[in-house]
Design a protein around this motif. Sequence first.
Motif, short mmCIF file in Angstrom:
data_model
loop_
_atom_site.label_atom_id
_atom_site.label_comp_id
_atom_site.label_asym_id
_atom_site.label_seq_id
_atom_site.Cartn_x
_atom_site.Cartn_y
_atom_site.Cartn_z
N UNK A 154 0.80 -1.23 0.00
CA UNK A 154 0.00 0.00 0.00
C UNK A 154 0.83 1.28 0.00
N UNK A 155 2.04 1.24 0.58
CA UNK A 155 2.83 2.46 0.71
C UNK A 155 3.15 3.11 -0.63
N UNK A 156 3.61 2.34 -1.63
CA UNK A 156 3.87 3.00 -2.93
C UNK A 156 2.64 3.69 -3.49
N UNK A 157 1.48 3.05 -3.33
CA UNK A 157 0.25 3.67 -3.82
C UNK A 157 -0.12 4.88 -2.96
N UNK A 158 0.15 4.81 -1.64
CA UNK A 158 -0.11 5.94 -0.77
C UNK A 158 0.74 7.15 -1.18
N UNK A 159 2.01 6.88 -1.49
CA UNK A 159 2.90 7.95 -1.94
C UNK A 159 2.38 8.56 -3.24
N UNK A 160 1.95 7.69 -4.14
CA UNK A 160 1.42 8.21 -5.40
C UNK A 160 0.17 9.06 -5.16
N UNK A 161 -0.73 8.57 -4.28
CA UNK A 161 -1.96 9.32 -4.03
C UNK A 161 -1.71 10.60 -3.24
N UNK A 162 -0.59 10.68 -2.52
CA UNK A 162 -0.23 11.95 -1.88
C UNK A 162 -0.05 13.03 -2.93
N UNK A 163 0.41 12.61 -4.09
CA UNK A 163 0.62 13.56 -5.18
C UNK A 163 -0.65 13.72 -6.01
#
Length: 433
Positions: free
Chosen positions: A238-247
Amino acid sequence: MKEAISDLTNNPSYAKIWHWIKLISITGTAQVAVQAIGFISGILVIRLLPTHEYALYTLANTMLGTMTTLADGGISTGVMAKGGKVWQDKQRLGEVLSTGFNLRKKFAVGSLCVALPILVYLLHHHDASWTMSVLIVLSLIPSFFASLSGTLLEIAPKLHQQVAPLQKIQVGVALSRLALLSLSIFTFPITFIAILSAGFPQLWANRQIRKISSAFADMGQPVNLTDQKDILFMVKRLLPESIYYCISGQLTIWLISIYGSTSGVAQAGALGRLPVAMTLFTVLFGSLVLPVFSRTPGIKAIVVQQYLKIQAGLVLLGIGIVGGVVIFSGPILSVLGPQYTSLTSELIIMMVGSTIGFIATSAFFLSSSRGWVMNPAISITVSIAATIIGVSIIDVSTLKGIFWLNIFTSIVHLVMHVAYGIHRIVTLKNDAN
């Protein structure tokens, strides 16, 4: 007649329906109050802060959301999924929560190190003095840590469907924020004062939620390494997707803050205050639907029935929200003030995108609540490709164009997450979780 009433009240189906009516009534009534109070607080901020100060306020709150998402990294989702399997065991649920808190503390430090320098740069880019930038950063920290603890503390009561006490606390928080804002912002219409007024009540709320959670989870349990391994497995997904969704999740504010004017940031922030219904239903979904879906027995026929019912309900809800905004767009904008009344088409386009995004995000959390997490390499690749294609075919130099981009990418996310959820259900083996 009495026998008929007695038979009806003793019927399991009636009891189940009545249980859900009570839950929805309690949560819905409380959330209407919370969102109404929050909306009044937001309007106070919009109307009383000067345009420049409100632009800084928008940037700070956007970064707060980014910091919180990074610090979570999927931990709360992992705790919910793990807790859904042991929710009736007070000791085991306590171990899961303790493990989640331990991981979140470590992630919080990394989040602060990444996000705060970016926020300082953006604030300075929009003519905030160094002193004001530092004060805004310091004012965010109480809200940041309070929001991190709150989301984990709520998991145990939510799994046990103890929503009424949580709703009372949320109403209290909303009233406290409104009171603090009313006392402070009239005298000191400054960004960091408004942020502090919004953040401090959550600290009180966390103490109350911890008392409720202690009835269902032994909060003094040590970290469980097996639970930590399972939660970290979900975090890695989930973290990579969380980072992407932060942007991507705050793409509107990021694009406007970098390429647009300070007034454009204020307009985007003001319109962003209007989707009150989305926040209301997001809370209802997270409090009532997700925990039940997480606990659903792993029998394919039952899971698919629940999933399709939820998706159909979300679509009907979205149509109703957008229709209401189209009909009442004029009065809605007039609440914000005369400087925002010309944004009718922007409002409607924004709400369409927000609604589709809400349904897409709900589909994502439905899957993750059962521990089904898409390979981030796939989801991020699809999301980035959608953004690149959208930017190439849509003029993003205006606020309206950015909202159209949001619609395009939200549709892609919706298709992706629903397709993945259906795929996992189709391949589900009975009695598996």
